[in-house]
Design an enzyme around this catalytic site. Sequence first.
Site, mmCIF file in Angstrom:
data_model
loop_
_atom_site.group_PDB
_atom_site.id
_atom_site.type_symbol
_atom_site.label_atom_id
_atom_site.label_comp_id
_atom_site.label_asym_id
_atom_site.label_seq_id
_atom_site.Cartn_x
_atom_site.Cartn_y
_atom_site.Cartn_z
ATOM 1 N N HIS A 56 0.893 -1.095 -0.097
ATOM 2 C CA HIS A 56 -0.153 -0.191 0.119
ATOM 3 C C HIS A 56 0.994 1.146 -0.226
ATOM 4 C CE1 HIS A 56 -2.249 -2.666 2.022
ATOM 5 N NE2 HIS A 56 -3.541 -2.406 1.443
ATOM 6 N N ARG A 111 3.446 -9.358 -0.493
ATOM 7 C CA ARG A 111 2.711 -8.585 0.854
ATOM 8 C C ARG A 111 1.387 -8.624 0.558
ATOM 9 N NH1 ARG A 111 6.704 -5.936 5.046
ATOM 10 N NH2 ARG A 111 8.124 -5.713 3.688
ATOM 11 N N SER A 132 -2.554 -7.921 3.394
ATOM 12 C CA SER A 132 -2.846 -8.192 4.946
ATOM 13 C C SER A 132 -3.091 -9.109 5.348
ATOM 14 C CB SER A 132 -4.203 -6.588 5.071
ATOM 15 O OG SER A 132 -3.524 -5.518 4.214
#
Lengths: 282, 282
Positions: free
Chosen positions: A37, A184, A186
Site C-alpha cells: 500500500h 505483501r 494484509s
Amino acid sequence: MNTVHEIDEVRNKVKMWKREGLTVGLVPTMGFLHEGHESLIKRAVSENDKVVVSVFVNPAQFGPNEDFKIYPRDIERDAKLCECAGADLIFNPEPSTMYCEDASTTVNVKGLTEELCGVRRPVHFGGVCLVISKLFNIVTPDRAYFGEKDAQQLAVVKRMVRDLNFDVKIIGCPIVREADGLARSSRNVYLSEEERKAAVVLSRSLDGAEKALNSGERNASRIKEIISQKLNSELLARIDYVEVADSVNLKPVSGDIDGSVLVAIAVYIGKVRLIDNFTFRI
Amino acid sequence: MNTVHEIDEVRNKVKMWKREGLTVGLVPTMGFLHEGHESLIKRAVSENDKVVVSVFVNPAQFGPNEDFKIYPRDIERDAKLCECAGADLIFNPEPSTMYCEDASTTVNVKGLTEELCGVRRPVHFGGVCLVISKLFNIVTPDRAYFGEKDAQQLAVVKRMVRDLNFDVKIIGCPIVREADGLARSSRNVYLSEEERKAAVVLSRSLDGAEKALNSGERNASRIKEIISQKLNSELLARIDYVEVADSVNLKPVSGDIDGSVLVAIAVYIGKVRLIDNFTFRI
C-alpha cells in the site's frame, strides 16, 4: 493525519481542491496497510497534488464463509503510515455510511470475473466493482492506484472504467515482496510461524515458471506443471488454482503461449488463501 | 446548434464550463423529441448555466423483439427543438462510440426493475442503468432531468444514483399530454389514425381512477378494476398491466392504499405498447 468518516466531508474537501485546479489521486484500500500500500501511496503522491486513501473493509466483496469479521484492522497505524507516505486525507467510512439497508444496485463485469479467483469467490468482484464505483463517484479522482498482486481485480477495474466511461486513469503498481519473496498482503498476518515459512513456496514456484519462460519454454501446460510440482512439494500448501491466462480477457491459454499472459496462482497455506502472479510478454 | 458525436468533445466542453464555475444540466433522450422533452430542456435551462441534451437510441435497453431498428430518428428536427428550447450542446454518439465490441460491464437495480414494465421488458432497465451511468460519467452534470411518464425509470435512476453515490441531482418533470390527454411519447408516431383515437383510453382510464381516489375510494383492487373496465371498453386496447404500486419500492399494493402510490398502466393499442401513470398521495 486528517481522517474523515462521512461522504460529504470527502466531497467538500475534493471540491475545494478541484476549484484550486489541483489533481487528486485515490488509493482504495481495506486498511491494515503494508509496504505494498505504501508504494501505491508514494506513487500517487508523486503524480498528484493531493492524495486520498480510502480505508474500508468492504462487506460486499466478502462471501458468506469468508473472513470479513476477522479481517485485520488498525486505523491508527494506517493513519501513521499514510501520513509518513505523504497522503492528504483518509476516508474511513462505516459500512452503514456506504450501504443503505435497502441498497439494491449491482455493478458487474461479465467474463473477466468468472475466471481465476472468480470461481472460488463468486460474489467478490461484484463487491469490488460496486465499492470502486462508489469511491470513484465520491472522490472523483484523476488517477487511482491498484496493486498488481490483485491482477484480476486490476483487469476488472480497468474494464469497468472503460465500459462505464469513468474519467479516472487506472494505474497498476508492481507487487512488493518480503525479503524471502512472499508477496505483501494484509492476510499474511493470519499465518503461523510455520505457515509463514511454507508460504515462500508461492513466489518460488512462480520464479521457476519465469525461469522456464526465459529459457524458451512456451507450452502453457508445462508452465503450470512446473508451478504445481513446486507447490505440491510443500506439505502445508494446497493448490486452489494454477493458471496461465490471457492478460487482458483472463481466459486460460491452451497450447503455446503467445503475446502477454498472466501466470496466476491461488494457494491455501493451512487455512489461509494466498495469491501471487506475474505477467510475461512474448 | 452545436452537435458533437465524440465522448472527448463533450468532456472537453463540460470541463471548460466547469473551470468557469458554471453548472451543467443533462437531459438524456433517445431523440425524436416532442413537447415532453422540450419541457425537460426548458426546466434544465432555467436551473443550470449550461444544458447538454444527449440524443442516443440506446441498443442496450431494447429487448431482442423490440423496436430498436425502427425507433424513429430525426436529428435535424431534434437540433432545432434543442436550439429553440435554449440547450447549449447535443451529444449524439454512434452506438460503436458508446459500446466497445467486448463491453462486459453491467449495472442493475434489483427489485425495482422486476416490477411493472420489468416483467415484459427484462433487459430494459439494465440497459437504462448502463447508459445513464455512462452519460453521467461523460457529462458529469449537476442535475439530470427525466419525465414522470417513465415513472419506473425515474425510480430506478434515483435508486441507482443513491446507491452508487453519483453526485447528480435527479429531477422528475410532469407528463406533457396532447390536447385529448394522450401522454406525449416518441412511440405515438407508430399509431394509425384509428389507433391514435383509441389511445386516448389510457389517460381516460387513469382519470376515472383519480376521480375515484379523490372521492375517497381506497381499495387498490377496486382502483385497478375501474381502470381495466375502461380499457377493456376500447376494442383496440389490450392490457399489459394495470397496477397500484408503492411509489418508492414499486411493489404492488394489496388491500387499502396508504401513503404515496404510483398508479401505472401499460397497454397495447394494436401492436404499439404505450404507458401512462399518475402518483397519488393520501
